[in-house]
Design a protein around this motif. Structure first.
Motif, short mmCIF file in Angstrom:
data_model
loop_
_atom_site.label_atom_id
_atom_site.label_comp_id
_atom_site.label_asym_id
_atom_site.label_seq_id
_atom_site.Cartn_x
_atom_site.Cartn_y
_atom_site.Cartn_z
N GLU A 1 0.82 -1.21 0.00
CA GLU A 1 0.00 0.00 0.00
C GLU A 1 0.86 1.26 0.00
N ALA A 2 2.09 1.17 0.50
CA ALA A 2 3.01 2.30 0.54
C ALA A 2 4.35 1.87 -0.05
N ASP A 3 5.06 2.81 -0.65
CA ASP A 3 6.31 2.45 -1.32
C ASP A 3 7.50 2.48 -0.35
N ASP A 4 8.66 2.15 -0.89
CA ASP A 4 9.87 2.06 -0.06
C ASP A 4 10.22 3.41 0.57
N GLU A 5 10.02 4.49 -0.18
CA GLU A 5 10.36 5.81 0.34
C GLU A 5 9.50 6.16 1.55
N ALA A 6 8.25 5.73 1.56
CA ALA A 6 7.39 5.96 2.73
C ALA A 6 7.95 5.25 3.95
N LEU A 7 8.43 4.03 3.76
CA LEU A 7 9.03 3.28 4.87
C LEU A 7 10.29 3.98 5.38
N ARG A 8 11.10 4.47 4.47
CA ARG A 8 12.35 5.12 4.87
C ARG A 8 12.09 6.43 5.63
N ARG A 9 11.06 7.17 5.25
CA ARG A 9 10.82 8.47 5.84
C ARG A 9 10.09 8.40 7.18
N VAL B 1 15.08 -2.95 2.37
CA VAL B 1 14.80 -1.51 2.32
C VAL B 1 14.97 -0.89 3.71
N ILE B 2 14.48 -1.61 4.72
CA ILE B 2 14.62 -1.20 6.11
C ILE B 2 15.10 -2.39 6.92
N ASP B 3 15.64 -2.11 8.08
CA ASP B 3 16.06 -3.15 9.01
C ASP B 3 15.00 -3.28 10.10
N ARG B 4 14.99 -4.40 10.78
CA ARG B 4 14.03 -4.58 11.88
C ARG B 4 14.14 -3.49 12.93
N SER B 5 15.32 -2.95 13.07
CA SER B 5 15.53 -1.91 14.07
C SER B 5 14.79 -0.63 13.72
N ALA B 6 14.30 -0.52 12.48
CA ALA B 6 13.53 0.66 12.09
C ALA B 6 12.14 0.66 12.72
N VAL B 7 11.70 -0.51 13.18
CA VAL B 7 10.39 -0.62 13.84
C VAL B 7 10.57 -0.23 15.31
N ILE B 8 9.90 0.84 15.72
CA ILE B 8 10.14 1.41 17.04
C ILE B 8 9.44 0.64 18.15
N ALA B 9 8.18 0.27 17.94
CA ALA B 9 7.43 -0.41 19.00
C ALA B 9 6.18 -1.05 18.40
N ASN B 10 5.64 -2.03 19.13
CA ASN B 10 4.36 -2.61 18.73
C ASN B 10 3.23 -2.04 19.60
#
Length: 319
Positions: free
Chosen positions: A232-240, A265-274
């Motif tokens: 639903e969202a592109d790689d740039e959305a994930l990066r930003r 595109v991103i690492d797991r560490s990019a996910v801040i919290a659940n």
């Protein structure tokens, strides 16, 4: 055993109460093992998916002793048959004796709990002064998403975009009848740039939301893309974005976040919290200008909490 239809759920549930119950369940006392996720091939049409989602409460849970399982079938080919893409059944049972208490329309339960989970996340991740909501998609889940988000923020405007404009027009009229200032739009890029909160509930296989369209302070809510071949969202959305997820299953299941991790595109560490961590006090939005993203793949804890609420509000006794 009692049976609850979709109409029964619509009469029984409301978003403010359900959001509170989901938050309490996320704080602890509920157990959900890894769900069973089975692809089903069908010649001449998109692959179907069969899911089993069990959960139960611990002995010390404030919710009481319950267990349950949701059986869900996702058949994308049903769109050509004018049938629902997602169907399901929820079976609620006593966590003390194992006896079956209720059979609940699992499709409608999914609509309610999915929307409530996104609204719960929005409490932590959206700006308090958010005024413009964009709903992307006009399927069966979309009106629930609009109503749930509107229960946690006061939106002056609700825009609706759909790949078929007539669907957006129908949904906007329905939301307007329900008291929301909703209008259809055919310009997705412009609608994204104007929105404070963007909620996507689609079956898109290619990204709809471009990261370059996003501006500081926005919140992006992604509840479609249920496998890694969907986006639903592109790689740039994930990066930003500063990324949050409903449960850790979103690291390996579903599109967008899991697809981004799988593709490097991103690492797991990019996910801040659940969502459980947010409900236990982990920081959500930190600054007015950050872009936040919430990816939902669905959680059996949410289903069980919603089913218990239906049971209790309908006069069912604690087992």
């Amino acid at each position: 055993m009692r049976v609850f239809s979709s109409d029964d759920l619509d009469r029984t549930l409301d978003f403010p109460t359900l959001i509170v119950e989901l938050a309490e369940a996320m704080r602890g006392g509920f157990i959900a093992p890894h769900r069973h996720h089975h692809p089903i091939g069908r010649a001449g049409e998109p692959q179907a998916t069969h899911l089993l989602m069990p959960a139960w409460t611990e002995s010390a849970s404030r919710a009481g002793l319950y267990l349950g399982v949701k059986v869900v079938n996702v058949f994308p080919g049903n769109a050509a048959r004018a049938l629902p893409t997602v169907t399901g059944l929820y079976v609620l049972q006593s966590g003390r004796t194992g006896e079956t208490l209720a059979a609940i329309d699992g499709t409608r339960l999914t609509h309610w709990r999915t929307a409530a989970a996104s609204a719960l996340a929005a409490r932590h991740l959206t700006r308090a002064d958010s005024k413009r909501l964009l709903i992307v998609g006009a399927g069966a889940l979309a009106p629930f998403m609009a109503r749930a988000h509107a229960s946690v923020r006061r939106y002056n405007e609700v825009a609706v975009w759909n790949h078929r404009p007539e669907g957006a027009r129908r949904l906007a009229m329905s939301l307007a009848d329900a008291g929301l200032n909703a209008k259809p739009t055919e310009d997705l890029e412009a609608a994204v740039s104007e929105a404070d909160v963007i909620s996507c509930a689609t079956l898109a296989t290619e990204p709809l939301i471009a990261g370059q369209w996003l501006r500081p302070g926005q919140h992006l809510d992604l509840v479609g893309a249920f496998n890694v071949s969907m986006r639903e969202a592109d790689d740039e959305a994930l990066r930003r974005a500063h990324i949050f997820i409903d449960t850790d299953a979103a690291l390996t299941e579903g599109g967008d976040v899991a697809a981004g991790i799988l593709g490097g595109v991103i690492d797991r560490s990019a996910v801040i919290a659940n969502l459980p961590a947010l409900c236990r006090g982990a920081p959500g939005r930190r600054t007015p200008d950050e872009i936040t993203l919430f990816k939902s793949v669905g959680a059996a804890i949410e289903d069980l909490a919603a089913a218990i609420l239906v049971w209790r509000k309908s006069g069912g006794a604690e087992p």
